[in-house]
Design an enzyme around this catalytic site. Structure first.
Site, short mmCIF file in Angstrom:
data_model
loop_
_atom_site.label_atom_id
_atom_site.label_comp_id
_atom_site.label_asym_id
_atom_site.label_seq_id
_atom_site.Cartn_x
_atom_site.Cartn_y
_atom_site.Cartn_z
N ASP A 1 31.30 26.03 39.22
CA ASP A 1 29.87 25.84 38.97
C ASP A 1 29.06 26.30 40.19
OD1 ASP A 1 30.34 24.28 36.42
OD2 ASP A 1 31.41 23.05 37.86
N HIS B 1 31.44 17.73 36.39
CA HIS B 1 31.67 19.08 35.87
C HIS B 1 31.43 19.04 34.36
CE1 HIS B 1 33.31 22.94 34.85
NE2 HIS B 1 34.17 22.37 34.04
P1 NAX Z 1 45.03 26.42 27.97
O1 NAX Z 1 45.03 25.59 26.73
O2 NAX Z 1 45.15 27.89 27.88
O3 NAX Z 1 46.21 25.91 28.93
C1 NAX Z 1 46.49 24.56 29.14
C2 NAX Z 1 47.98 24.44 29.34
O4 NAX Z 1 48.28 23.07 29.68
C3 NAX Z 1 48.80 24.79 28.10
O5 NAX Z 1 49.81 25.73 28.42
C4 NAX Z 1 49.41 23.44 27.70
O6 NAX Z 1 50.69 23.57 27.09
C5 NAX Z 1 49.49 22.76 29.05
N1 NAX Z 1 49.65 21.30 28.99
C6 NAX Z 1 49.19 20.42 28.06
N2 NAX Z 1 49.59 19.18 28.34
C7 NAX Z 1 50.30 19.25 29.49
C8 NAX Z 1 50.97 18.29 30.27
N3 NAX Z 1 50.99 17.02 29.92
N4 NAX Z 1 51.61 18.72 31.38
C9 NAX Z 1 51.61 20.02 31.73
N5 NAX Z 1 51.01 20.98 31.02
C10 NAX Z 1 50.35 20.59 29.91
O7 NAX Z 1 43.70 26.00 28.75
P2 NAX Z 1 42.99 26.75 29.97
O8 NAX Z 1 41.96 27.66 29.44
O9 NAX Z 1 44.02 27.28 30.90
O10 NAX Z 1 42.19 25.53 30.63
C11 NAX Z 1 42.87 24.48 31.27
C12 NAX Z 1 41.96 23.33 31.56
O11 NAX Z 1 40.95 23.69 32.48
C13 NAX Z 1 41.22 22.79 30.34
O12 NAX Z 1 41.26 21.37 30.38
C14 NAX Z 1 39.81 23.28 30.55
O13 NAX Z 1 38.87 22.48 29.89
C15 NAX Z 1 39.70 23.19 32.04
N6 NAX Z 1 38.63 23.98 32.69
C16 NAX Z 1 38.03 23.45 33.78
C17 NAX Z 1 37.10 24.14 34.54
C18 NAX Z 1 36.50 23.55 35.78
O14 NAX Z 1 35.65 24.21 36.37
N7 NAX Z 1 36.85 22.34 36.21
C19 NAX Z 1 36.64 25.49 34.12
C20 NAX Z 1 37.62 26.19 33.23
C21 NAX Z 1 38.29 25.31 32.21
O15 NAX Z 1 37.45 25.17 31.11
#
Ligand code: NAX
Length: 331
Positions: free
Chosen positions: A159, A187
């Site tokens: 951000d 966030h």
């Molecule tokens: P994806 O859905 O592509 O990847 C998430 C991964 O986490 C998947 O491979 C899934 O299998 C894995 N996963 C689920 N449960 C798990 C667990 N218990 N242990 C280990 N791995 C697990 O999402 P992606 O686009 O990579 O985003 C990841 C996260 O970042 C989301 O929660 C998203 O909302 C968050 N974000 C946060 C941002 C920030 O600025 N703080 C910005 C970007 C993003 O939106």
């Protein structure tokens, strides 16, 4: 030569993971002279994809990459890690209640907190990226009481960088010449992107952004809304949520935390509130911080006008509500 640093990335088979692990292996996060060993965790349905990422890391022959652990076992993933980037989480799906998503993430962060506490290296630094990032970080802190609270943070640097980008585009200046914006709070769309103390380097010296952007309406309206809604705009355009910018910002966050912020520059980090700026304690809240010797400190003494005060309080209220919701999932 330096000893390798062990870096854990959870959710490593996901989109952000795919963008992030090569950056870490190239030295973007910890420096071009710092060898790394990557620990990648994901869940069993993603195990095959995770192994594919490992194969690509081997194929890329990164000189700094001294080892790769790809696993679905939390204990193995956390063993001896110096830095933990928590990207894995449960996404909100169509038609799901907020409470159901919160409950899934509370249980993930509760158990991963215990694993980190038991198996990570002493003084491990933790960055939570997965949403709801501030509250996941708070749960992690609560359930890893032996990890110092100073070592637990969440990502609001994306951000922050978005705010720098918007100012740079508006003024048609280089983004590297803009500094000291602030992201306050959550966030989420209640975050407050604040330019009241931001400056731009010009041939005539440093000038306040407020002086260069005479358009107060833009600063209070479109600027804030664009930064708050940027995540949604990326999804609309790309059909996927931001990944390369999130990965790059996670590298910025850790790099500045470990190696220090440049003199006269602060960045935004979600950290445990000590009551600075009358933000309630007991929340993970984004503040302006400087970093030195691997420790952050909240920048003190910035003037907060009445308009900003309301915004700081609003996002704190949302975080208090999220905290209450998270706690209701524990019982
Ligand atoms: P994806 O859905 O592509 O990847 C998430 C991964 O986490 C998947 O491979 C899934 O299998 C894995 N996963 C689920 N449960 C798990 C667990 N218990 N242990 C280990 N791995 C697990 O999402 P992606 O686009 O990579 O985003 C990841 C996260 O970042 C989301 O929660 C998203 O909302 C968050 N974000 C946060 C941002 C920030 O600025 N703080 C910005 C970007 C993003 O939106």
């Amino acid at each position: 030569a330096k000893d390798p640093v062990r870096v854990l990335v959870t959710g490593a088979a996901g989109q952000i993971g795919y963008a992030l692990v090569p950056m870490i292996a190239r030295g973007v996060m910890l420096g071009s002279d710092q060898p790394v060993i990557l620990h990648m965790l994901d869940i069993p349905p993603a195990a095959e994809a995770l192994n594919g990422v490992k194969m690509e890391l081997v194929d890329a022959a990164f000189p700094l990459l001294k080892g790769v652990v790809a696993t679905t076992d939390v204990t193995e993933a956390c063993a001896g890690v110096n830095i933990a980037i928590m990207v894995g989480g449960f996404p909100r799906k169509e038609g799901m209640e907020r409470k159901d998503v919160m409950s899934k993430n509370v249980s993930i962060y509760k158990s991963q907190a215990s694993a980190l506490e038991k198996h990570a290296a002493a003084n491990c630094k933790v960055l939570v990226v997965a949403n709801p990032a501030n509250t996941n970080a708070l749960i992690l802190k609560e359930f890893a009481p032996s990890i110092p609270e100073k070592n637990i943070s969440c990502l609001t640097r994306l951000d922050h960088n978005r705010a720098l980008g918007q100012v740079s585009e508006k003024l048609n200046v280089q983004v590297c010449d803009v500094k000291n914006v602030i992201i306050w709070g959550n966030h989420s769309s209640t975050q407050y992107p604040d330019v009241n103390h931001a400056t731009v380097k010009t041939p005539a010296g440093e000038k306040p952004v407020r002086e260069l952007v005479a358009d107060d309406e833009w600063l209070k309206g479109e600027f804030i809304a664009t930064v708050q809604q940027r995540g949604a705009a990326i999804i609309k355009a790309r059909k996927f949520s931001s990944a390369l910018s999130a990965a790059s910002s996670a590298c910025d966050h850790i790099r500045d935390w470990v190696l220090g912020t440049p003199e006269g520059t602060w960045v935004s980090m979600g950290v445990y509130s000590d009551g600075s700026y009358n933000v309630p304690t007991g929340l993970i809240y984004s503040f302006p911080v400087t970093c030195r010797n691997g420790e952050w400190s909240i920048v003190q003494g910035l003037g907060i006008d009445e308009y900003s005060r309301k915004k700081l309080d609003l996002t704190a209220e949302e975080l208090s509500e999220e905290k209450a919701l998270a706690y209701s999932c524990l019982s």
